[in-house]
Design a protein around this motif. Structure first.
Motif, PDB file in Angstrom:
ATOM      1  N   THR A 184      -6.101 -19.193   0.204  1.00  0.00           N
ATOM      2  CA  THR A 184      -5.461 -17.996  -0.335  1.00  0.00           C
ATOM      3  C   THR A 184      -4.980 -18.253  -1.750  1.00  0.00           C
ATOM      4  OG1 THR A 184      -4.720 -17.350   1.863  1.00  0.00           O
ATOM      5  CG2 THR A 184      -3.635 -16.304   0.010  1.00  0.00           C
TER       6      THR A 184
ATOM      7  N   ARG B  42     -11.008   5.178   7.716  1.00  0.00           N
ATOM      8  CA  ARG B  42     -11.084   4.015   6.845  1.00  0.00           C
ATOM      9  C   ARG B  42     -10.518   2.762   7.528  1.00  0.00           C
ATOM     10  NH1 ARG B  42      -7.659   1.688   2.906  1.00  0.00           N
ATOM     11  NH2 ARG B  42      -8.820   0.562   1.329  1.00  0.00           N
TER      12      ARG B  42
ATOM     13  N   GLN C  83      -6.738  -9.724  18.222  1.00  0.00           N
ATOM     14  CA  GLN C  83      -6.188 -11.062  18.270  1.00  0.00           C
ATOM     15  C   GLN C  83      -7.190 -12.091  18.780  1.00  0.00           C
ATOM     16  OE1 GLN C  83      -3.710 -12.018  16.947  1.00  0.00           O
ATOM     17  NE2 GLN C  83      -3.716 -14.125  17.734  1.00  0.00           N
TER      18      GLN C  83
ATOM     19  N   GLU D  93       0.818  -1.205   0.000  1.00  0.00           N
ATOM     20  CA  GLU D  93       0.000   0.000   0.000  1.00  0.00           C
ATOM     21  C   GLU D  93       0.851   1.255   0.000  1.00  0.00           C
ATOM     22  OE1 GLU D  93      -4.141  -1.433   1.956  1.00  0.00           O
ATOM     23  OE2 GLU D  93      -3.221   0.486   2.444  1.00  0.00           O
TER      24      GLU D  93
ATOM     25  N   PRO E  84      -3.183  -6.970   4.507  1.00  0.00           N
ATOM     26  CA  PRO E  84      -2.378  -6.040   5.300  1.00  0.00           C
ATOM     27  C   PRO E  84      -3.148  -4.741   5.469  1.00  0.00           C
ATOM     28  CG  PRO E  84      -1.482  -6.288   3.077  1.00  0.00           C
ATOM     29  CD  PRO E  84      -2.662  -7.190   3.171  1.00  0.00           C
TER      30      PRO E  84
ATOM     31  N   ARG F 239       4.932 -10.732   1.263  1.00  0.00           N
ATOM     32  CA  ARG F 239       3.506 -10.412   1.261  1.00  0.00           C
ATOM     33  C   ARG F 239       3.021  -9.961  -0.112  1.00  0.00           C
ATOM     34  NH1 ARG F 239       2.763  -8.931   7.201  1.00  0.00           N
ATOM     35  NH2 ARG F 239       4.577  -7.584   7.026  1.00  0.00           N
TER      36      ARG F 239
ATOM     37  N   ALA G  96      -1.018 -13.390  13.433  1.00  0.00           N
ATOM     38  CA  ALA G  96      -2.338 -13.984  13.637  1.00  0.00           C
ATOM     39  C   ALA G  96      -2.325 -15.121  14.647  1.00  0.00           C
ATOM     40  CB  ALA G  96      -2.921 -14.481  12.317  1.00  0.00           C
TER      41      ALA G  96
ATOM     42  N   PRO H 268      -4.110  -1.003   6.789  1.00  0.00           N
ATOM     43  CA  PRO H 268      -3.320   0.204   7.035  1.00  0.00           C
ATOM     44  C   PRO H 268      -3.146   0.482   8.524  1.00  0.00           C
ATOM     45  CG  PRO H 268      -5.531   0.745   6.220  1.00  0.00           C
ATOM     46  CD  PRO H 268      -5.355  -0.728   6.093  1.00  0.00           C
TER      47      PRO H 268
ATOM     48  N   ALA I 263       1.423 -11.885   9.970  1.00  0.00           N
ATOM     49  CA  ALA I 263       0.287 -11.061  10.371  1.00  0.00           C
ATOM     50  C   ALA I 263       0.142 -11.040  11.886  1.00  0.00           C
ATOM     51  CB  ALA I 263      -0.992 -11.575   9.722  1.00  0.00           C
TER      52      ALA I 263
ATOM     53  N   GLU J  14      -9.042  -2.887  -1.496  1.00  0.00           N
ATOM     54  CA  GLU J  14      -8.543  -1.659  -2.126  1.00  0.00           C
ATOM     55  C   GLU J  14      -9.676  -0.802  -2.649  1.00  0.00           C
ATOM     56  OE1 GLU J  14      -4.084  -2.832  -3.423  1.00  0.00           O
ATOM     57  OE2 GLU J  14      -5.384  -1.611  -4.680  1.00  0.00           O
TER      58      GLU J  14
ATOM     59  N   THR K 234       2.021 -16.556   6.353  1.00  0.00           N
ATOM     60  CA  THR K 234       1.072 -15.438   6.298  1.00  0.00           C
ATOM     61  C   THR K 234       0.575 -15.116   7.688  1.00  0.00           C
ATOM     62  OG1 THR K 234       0.355 -16.109   4.103  1.00  0.00           O
ATOM     63  CG2 THR K 234      -1.090 -14.616   5.309  1.00  0.00           C
TER      64      THR K 234
ATOM     65  N   HIS L 230       2.823 -21.567   3.203  1.00  0.00           N
ATOM     66  CA  HIS L 230       2.351 -20.204   2.916  1.00  0.00           C
ATOM     67  C   HIS L 230       1.373 -19.734   3.986  1.00  0.00           C
ATOM     68  CE1 HIS L 230       0.724 -16.682   1.143  1.00  0.00           C
ATOM     69  NE2 HIS L 230      -0.447 -17.228   0.913  1.00  0.00           N
TER      70      HIS L 230
ATOM     71  N   PHE M   5      -9.623 -13.760  16.354  1.00  0.00           N
ATOM     72  CA  PHE M   5      -9.106 -14.889  15.584  1.00  0.00           C
ATOM     73  C   PHE M   5      -9.163 -16.164  16.420  1.00  0.00           C
ATOM     74  CE2 PHE M   5      -7.234 -11.527  12.989  1.00  0.00           C
ATOM     75  CZ  PHE M   5      -7.359 -12.045  11.720  1.00  0.00           C
ATOM     76  N   VAL M   6      -8.728 -16.013  17.650  1.00  0.00           N
ATOM     77  CA  VAL M   6      -8.742 -17.171  18.549  1.00  0.00           C
ATOM     78  C   VAL M   6     -10.159 -17.707  18.704  1.00  0.00           C
ATOM     79  CG1 VAL M   6      -8.282 -17.957  20.889  1.00  0.00           C
ATOM     80  CG2 VAL M   6      -6.725 -16.328  19.804  1.00  0.00           C
TER      81      VAL M   6
ATOM     82  N   PHE N 219      -7.033 -11.395   6.175  1.00  0.00           N
ATOM     83  CA  PHE N 219      -5.574 -11.456   6.247  1.00  0.00           C
ATOM     84  C   PHE N 219      -4.908 -10.397   5.393  1.00  0.00           C
ATOM     85  CE2 PHE N 219      -7.086 -15.615   7.501  1.00  0.00           C
ATOM     86  CZ  PHE N 219      -6.357 -15.821   8.641  1.00  0.00           C
TER      87      PHE N 219
ATOM     88  N   ARG O 199       0.143 -15.353  17.476  1.00  0.00           N
ATOM     89  CA  ARG O 199       1.218 -15.204  18.458  1.00  0.00           C
ATOM     90  C   ARG O 199       0.675 -15.525  19.846  1.00  0.00           C
ATOM     91  NH1 ARG O 199       1.481  -9.208  16.876  1.00  0.00           N
ATOM     92  NH2 ARG O 199      -0.737  -8.885  17.012  1.00  0.00           N
ATOM     93  N   MET O 200      -0.443 -16.229  19.892  1.00  0.00           N
ATOM     94  CA  MET O 200      -1.044 -16.530  21.204  1.00  0.00           C
ATOM     95  C   MET O 200       0.039 -17.037  22.144  1.00  0.00           C
ATOM     96  SD  MET O 200      -4.167 -19.056  19.969  1.00  0.00           S
ATOM     97  CE  MET O 200      -4.262 -19.851  18.397  1.00  0.00           C
TER      98      MET O 200
END
Lengths: 186, 186
Positions: B155, B51, B116, A26, B107, A102, A161, B109, A159, B26, A155, A151, B119-120, B105, A163-164
């Motif tokens: 993905t 945003r 976190q 970005e 990235p 990424r 995502a 801004p 991210a 985007e 990813t 992958h 996600f868990v 997932f 790191r617990m």
DNA sequence: ACCTGAACACCGTTCAAGT
DNA sequence: ACCTGAACACCGTTCAAGT
């Protein structure tokens, strides 16, 4: 009277790669790129069709680098060791160049994803290794299993995502081991 | 004299979700959102910090939906069957709402990634299932193996990254089978 | 042949002014 | 209390004009 070239395509791509790494996809703007190569933004369009095209060129460069890393990680002698080496090389690449990594799977504007064959070429070492493990019949499915896992893991690691709790290195090793087992037990 | 509210936060988030699905991350602009809810762009800032904050809210909505899909896929009786059901549910979700899935997932801004714990929470059904398969000790590593693979697969499938040859459905089934084996053989 | 400034259509965001 | 128009700093991209 011709004006002397003040930059080049390769310089532009190199500058773009640096910016992607520091500021993310970005953060790559034509203005930053032009400033980095010492030119005004409109001049970039003499060498590159636009931002999307530039991102593709950068991504292709990254894919080549990744392919080389993977290619030199596998020896071809011991497929089980190669599988582990490939996984470690993959992770090392992603962790050392997270922005570039990424970019490979970032949703690029308007179909500017790098050419399909470049992905295939980069992952060829994986396919060769899985072929040695499970035979030609299942080689592609196995390669997809391994690359998808690697992958996905990277990813999510990049991210943050997962790191617990728990050691990520250990989780990665766990994955390598179990995948190796599942591909050699069949 | 108070002006009557012409929109609401939930309406804004819903409109954003629709735009993300049709135009990608985007493509989500504050202007499109404002137009969709019938208001001028600056008015959005009365309800949303910006945003990035909006994207986070949308992503959290998606995470809740995904968590529900996964939660209703696992029965809790047969862990091996549950693992397969979870994988299929995961894939079905990603394929039916690719834009929303990618957002999870993407990235975002400036550290606007969803919390976190969300996600868990969403992946809790997976953790419960792997715990039934490999025990509490290895449950987290196993859950990471499965979710990394599934996420990586989707993905790459959504990116068209491996539409080479071969049946993708078959490749997915291959992955489920081998992962199940690798988690039950230990 | 390459570069530049000016211009255009778009962004996100802020803020004073309206009701 | 919420909305709006105007404004600002930034984008990508085009194009006529310079050398």
């Amino acid at each position: 009277m011709p004006t002397p070239s003040r930059t080049s395509l390769s310089e532009i791509v190199a500058a773009g790669l640096t910016i992607v790494e520091s500021d993310g996809v970005e953060g790559l703007t034509m203005q930053k790129v032009s400033a980095a190569v010492g030119v005004q933004p409109p001049s970039l369009y003499k060498r590159v069709a636009g931002r999307g095209a530039l991102l593709r060129l950068i991504a292709e460069t990254v894919l080549e680098d990744l392919g080389e890393s993977l290619g030199s990680a596998a020896t071809g002698f011991d497929p089980k060791a190669d599988l582990r080496a490939l996984a470690l090389a993959f992770r090392a690449f992603a962790r050392s160049r997270p922005g570039a990594y990424r970019l490979l799977f970032a949703p690029l504007p308007e179909d500017w994803a790098p050419d399909q064959e470049m992905f295939v070429a980069a992952s060829l070492p994986v396919l060769r290794t899985t072929e040695a493990l499970v035979g030609p019949e299942r080689a592609l499915d196995a390669a997809r299993l391994v690359t998808a896992w690697a992958h996905g893991f990277l990813t999510m690691e990049l991210a943050g995502a997962f790191r617990m709790s728990g050691d990520l290195d250990e989780a990665f090793e766990f994955g390598v081991e179990r995948l190796t087992v599942s591909l050699t037990a069949g």
